[in-house]
Design an enzyme around this catalytic site. Structure first.
Site, short mmCIF file in Angstrom:
data_model
loop_
_atom_site.label_atom_id
_atom_site.label_comp_id
_atom_site.label_asym_id
_atom_site.label_seq_id
_atom_site.Cartn_x
_atom_site.Cartn_y
_atom_site.Cartn_z
N HIS A 1 30.31 92.25 -12.44
CA HIS A 1 30.02 90.97 -11.80
C HIS A 1 30.84 89.84 -12.40
O HIS A 1 30.88 88.75 -11.86
CB HIS A 1 28.52 90.70 -11.85
CG HIS A 1 27.75 91.55 -10.89
ND1 HIS A 1 26.83 91.06 -10.01
CD2 HIS A 1 27.81 92.88 -10.64
CE1 HIS A 1 26.34 92.05 -9.27
NE2 HIS A 1 26.92 93.16 -9.64
N SER B 1 34.25 93.04 -7.69
CA SER B 1 34.67 94.36 -7.21
C SER B 1 36.13 94.37 -6.79
O SER B 1 36.63 93.39 -6.23
CB SER B 1 33.82 94.76 -6.01
OG SER B 1 32.45 94.75 -6.33
N LYS C 1 24.56 98.75 3.68
CA LYS C 1 25.59 99.80 3.68
C LYS C 1 25.27 100.85 2.60
O LYS C 1 25.48 102.05 2.82
CB LYS C 1 26.96 99.18 3.43
CG LYS C 1 28.09 100.12 3.76
CD LYS C 1 29.43 99.41 3.83
CE LYS C 1 30.52 100.43 4.12
NZ LYS C 1 31.85 99.80 4.28
N ASP C 2 24.77 100.38 1.44
CA ASP C 2 24.36 101.33 0.40
C ASP C 2 23.20 102.20 0.88
O ASP C 2 23.13 103.38 0.54
CB ASP C 2 23.97 100.59 -0.88
CG ASP C 2 25.19 100.20 -1.71
OD1 ASP C 2 26.28 100.71 -1.42
OD2 ASP C 2 25.04 99.38 -2.64
N GLU D 1 28.15 124.75 -17.32
CA GLU D 1 27.85 124.22 -15.99
C GLU D 1 29.15 123.79 -15.31
O GLU D 1 30.12 123.45 -15.97
CB GLU D 1 26.90 123.02 -16.13
CG GLU D 1 25.48 123.43 -16.47
CD GLU D 1 24.72 123.94 -15.26
OE1 GLU D 1 24.94 125.09 -14.86
OE2 GLU D 1 23.90 123.18 -14.72
#
Lengths: 253, 415
Positions: free
Chosen positions: B213, B217, B241-242, B285
Site C-alpha cells: 500500500h 500495485s 473481482k476477488d 511433497e
C-alpha cells in the site's frame, strides 16, 4: 473473460500437471467400483458380503485395528447383530477391583480384535512374515482398490521360467517383486454368501476390496454427497459474483 | 489517515479514539488501484484466503491431535473416523497446503512476468520471498505430523541436509532432532513450530500489505499510475473481482477435497512410521520437487545443499540482477520468451524431482538446473541489449497503433 479463462486453466494445469507422479510396478487393471466418481456410493449389500469374507477368511491372519464393531452398523447390521458379532471375540480388560486382569467378550465400542496379541506372535504363526493391518490398505498402496484386487486375483501356480520363488512364498503378478508370503487367500465357493450371491473368485475379491475400501474411507458416502451440494452452492455463488462484477465494472474502461 | 467523517455516531466515537475504521477505509475501501489489473492479480488475495482456511482448520485439528510418536498416527485416524466432520477438516487442511503453494507459485510467476519486483517494490518482493520460505518450513513440519512412513523418512532426509554444513552441521541436526535421530522430541518441536509459524506468516503478510500500500500495485502494463483517471477505488471494484476469483478457486479446491482428497498425497503416508523399513522411493511433497531436483543434480552433498538454498536466495537479488527498467514482459519481446523457458524449466525440474535419480533423469535434471541458474545472468545481459517496445503514456491512454507515440523505450520515471 479470455484472460479469466486462461488464468483458471493455468491454475488447474498447475494442480494437475505438477504432481503427476509415476506409479511403479506392473500395470493394474482398472475395475469399476460402485463408489467411483462424484456420484459413486458404497453398495451396502456388497460391503456386508465383503465383511463376511473378512470375518471368515482375512481376519484369521490380518488385523483391522482402526475399525470398531460399532462402525459395522453403517453396513446395515442392527445393534443386536453388532453386539453378537463383537461378542464372538474375547478381549482383555481390567484391572478389576481385586486388581486382576480378566477376559470379557468384546463390545461394540471395541476395535476389531486382532487375531494375534502382537506382531511377534503374528510373525511366529506366519512363517516369519507379518500380515499387515488392513484398516488403511486401500489408501496405503498406489493404485488403491485396483491394486488390492490385483493382489487377490493374480496368483499364479507356476512362476514364469527363470523366476524362482523361495520356499514358503507364492508368485503374485501384482505384488512388487512378485514373491509374496501370503498364500492365495480366495477361491471359488470359499464362502457361502448369506444373501445367496454366487461366490466366484472374482466376486469374492471384489466384495472384499469394497469392504476394505469402506474400512479405509468410511466417510466416502458422506463426503461424496456433501461434495455435490457444496459444489452446486459454490457454483451458483460464483455465477452471482460474476454477474455482480459485470454490473459494478460496467462503468469502468 | 484519521479525521474521516462517519455517519454512525458510535463508529465516529470509536474512530476518534482508535482509528480502525479510518485505516480500513484508507486501505481496503478507498485504496487507489490501477484499473487494468487482470485476473492474474487475484492470486495474492487467494493466498490470503487459503492462509485463513489453514489457520481455522489447523486450530481445530490441533484440538484432537496428539504430538507423540506412539499416538500421532492413531490421532489423525481418530480425527478422520471419530471426530464430527474431522475428515473434512483434515482434508481441507491437507489439500489447503497444496493449494496455498499453487496460489503462491502463480503469484510469484505473475510478479516475475510483469516485473513487480522492480523499483520501488524490492522490499515488497523480498517480504514475499520470506513468506514463501516460512511457508516451506511450515509445510515441511506439518507433513511430519501424521507420522506416516513418508513423514518420518521425509523428515530424516531433509533434516540430514543440514549436516552438510561445515563444522556446525552435525550440531544443527542434533538441535533439529532434539536427539540423535528423528524421534519423539523431533515430532514435539515440529508440532510446536508448525503451530507458531503460521502466525509469523500472518505478521509477514501484514508487512507485505504495508509495503504494497506504500508502493501501490503494479499492473499488466508495468507503468505507474499517473493520476486519478488511471485508478479506481479498491472497493467495490476489486473486492467483487476477488470474490469471483475466490468462487472459482473454491470450485477447484473443494472438488479435490471432496472427490480426490489424496490426489496430492503419497500412499506410503497411510503406513505408520517405521524407522526399520525405508520406503523404496522417498519423495518430498510436490511443491518441493524442483528444489529436490536441484539438490540431487549436484554430485556433492554440500554443493547440492548450497545450490538448493541458493536457488531461492538468488531470487532476493532479482531486483538488482535484472538490469531492464521496463517492468512488464508485454514490452520486452525477448524477456517474454526467456520467462516461459524459465517457467517450463521449473516444471521440468519438478518432474525430475519426482522420479528416481537414474539414467536420463540425472542428465535432464543437471541441464535443467544449469538453465535455472543461467536465467539470472541472462536477465542482466538482456536489460542491456534488448530493445523494448514503446510504452504507452498512461494506463488510460490506449497504446497507439504502430508505436506512433514516438517514445521508444522510454524508461519509467522513478516513483
Amino acid at each position: 473473460m479470455r484472460k479469466f479463462l486462461t488464468s483458471t486453466l493455468a491454475a488447474a494445469l498447475m494442480a494437475v500437471a505438477v504432481p503427476a507422479l509415476a506409479s511403479e510396478g506392473p500395470k493394474l487393471e482398472h475395475q469399476t467400483w460402485a463408489w467411483n466418481g462424484p456420484f459413486g456410493q458404497y453398495d451396502k449389500a456388497q460391503l456386508r458380503r465383503g465383511f463376511q469374507v473378512f470375518r471368515e477368511v482375512c481376519s484369521n491372519c490380518h488385523s483391522m485395528k482402526l475399525v470398531a464393531y460399532r462402525n459395522l452398523e453403517y453396513l446395515g447390521f442392527s445393534d443386536d447383530e453388532v453386539k453378537a458379532i463383537a461378542a464372538e471375540k474375547q478381549v482383555q480388560d481390567g484391572p478389576n477391583d481385586q486388581g486382576d486382569m480378566y477376559q470379557r467378550p468384546a463390545r461394540p465400542s471395541d476395535r476389531i480384535v486382532p487375531p494375534f496379541p502382537n506382531d511377534q506372535a503374528a510373525r511366529a504363526s506366519n512363517n516369519g512374515a507379518l500380515p499387515p493391518d488392513l484398516s488403511l490398505m486401500n489408501k496405503a498402496r498406489a493404485g488403491g482398490p485396483d491394486y488390492v484386487y490385483g493382489i487377490l486375483t493374480n496368483f499364479k501356480d507356476n512362476p514364469p521360467e527363470g523366476v524362482t520363488i523361495p520356499d514358503g512364498m507364492y508368485y503374485n503378478e501384482t505384488f512388487p517383486g512378485h514373491a509374496i508370503a501370503m498364500p492365495p487367500p480366495i477361491a471359488d465357493d470359499l464362502v457361502t454368501y448369506a444373501d445367496g450371491t454366487k461366490a466366484t473368485k472374482e466376486q469374492i475379491a471384489k466384495d472384499t476390496v469394497a469392504f476394505l475400501n469402506w474400512a479405509a474411507e468410511p466417510e466416502l458416502d458422506q463426503r461424496h454427497s456433501l461434495g455435490i451440494k457444496a459444489l452446486i452452492f459454490v457454483f451458483v455463488m460464483t455465477v452471482l459474483f460474476y454477474a455482480l462484477k459485470r454490473k459494478i465494472w460496467a462503468d469502468v474502461h | 489517515m484519521s479525521g474521516q467523517q462517519f455517519d454512525n455516531k458510535i463508529v465516529q466515537w470509536i474512530d476518534d479514539r482508535l482509528p480502525v475504521f479510518s485505516i480500513l477505509k484508507h486501505s481496503a475501501v478507498d485504496y487507489p488501484t490501477p484499473k487494468n489489473l487482470s485476473y492474474w492479480w487475484n492470486f495474492g488475495s487467494l493466498a490470503g484466503v487459503v492462509l485463513v482456511i489453514m489457520l481455522a482448520t489447523g486450530i481445530f485439528l490441533a484440538m484432537a491431535y496428539a504430538a507423540n510418536t506412539g499416538l500421532a498416527f492413531g490421532a489423525v485416524e481418530h480425527i478422520m473416523r471419530d471426530v464430527n466432520y474431522g475428515w473434512l477438516l483434515r482434508y481441507l487442511h491437507m489439500n489447503g497446503a497444496s493449494f496455498f503453494f499453487i496460489c503462491v507459485y502463480i503469484h510469484i510467476f505473475r510478479g516475475l512476468y510483469y516485473g513487480s519486483y522492480k523499483a520501488p517494490r524490492e522490499l515488497l518482493w523480498a517480504i514475499g520471498l520470506v513468506i514463501y520460505l516460512v511457508m516451506m518450513g511450515t509445510a515441511f513440519m506439518g507433513y511430519v505430523l501424521p507420522w506416516g512412513q513418508m513423514s518420518f523418512w521425509g523428515a530424516t532426509v531433509i533434516t540430514n541436509l543440514f549436516s552438510a554444513i561445515p563444522v556446525v552441521g552435525d550440531y544443527i541436526v542434533t538441535l533439529l532432532w532434539g536427539g540423535f535421530s528423528v524421534d519423539n522430541p523431533t515430532l514435539n518441536r515440529f508440532f510446536a513450530l508448525h503451530y507458531l509459524l503460521p502466525f509469523v506468516i500472518l505478521g509477514l503478510v501484514g508487512l507485505h500489505m504495508v509495503a504494497l500500500h506504500t508502493t501501490k500495485s503494479n499492473n499488466p502494463l508495468g507503468i505507474d499510475a499517473k493520476g486519478p483517471q488511471d485508478t479506481i477505488p479498491f472497493h467495490p471494484y476489486y473486492t467483487v473481482k476477488d470474490l469471483v476469483g475466490i468462487g472459482v478457486f473454491l470450485l477447484v479446491y473443494l472438488a479435490v477435497v471432496f472427490f480426490a482428497p489424496n490426489f496430492f498425497g503419497e500412499p506410503d503416508n497411510y503406513v505408520p512410521a517405521n524407522p526399520l523399513v525405508t520406503p523404496p522411493h522417498i519423495v518430498p511433497e510436490w511443491y518441493f520437487l524442483p528444489f529436490y531436483a536441484i539438490l540431487r543434480a549436484i554430485p556433492d552433498k554440500l554443493g547440492g545443499v548450497v545450490a538448493m538454498f541458493g536457488a531461492i536466495i538468488i531470487l532476493f537479488f532479482l531486483p538488482w540482477i535484472d538490469s531492464s527498467k521496463v517492468r512488464s514482459a508485454k514490452f520486452r519481446p525477448i524477456f517474454k520468451q526467456v520467462f516461459w523457458i524459465f517457467l517450463i524449466d521449473c516444471l521440468i525440474l519438478g518432474y525430475c524431482g519426482s522420479q528416481p535419480p537414474e539414467g536420463d533423469i540425472v542428465v535432464v535434471g543437471r541441464i535443467a538446473t544449469a538453465v535455472y541458474f543461467l536465467f539470472f545472468p541472462t536477465l542482466w545481459v538482456l536489460g542491456k541489449v534488448e530493445k523494448p517496445r514503446p510504452l504507452p503514456h498512461s494506463i488510460s491512454a490506449p497504446v497507439l497503433k504502430g508505436g506512433a507515440a514516438g517514445h521508444a523505450a522510454q524508461p519509467m520515471e522513478k516513483a
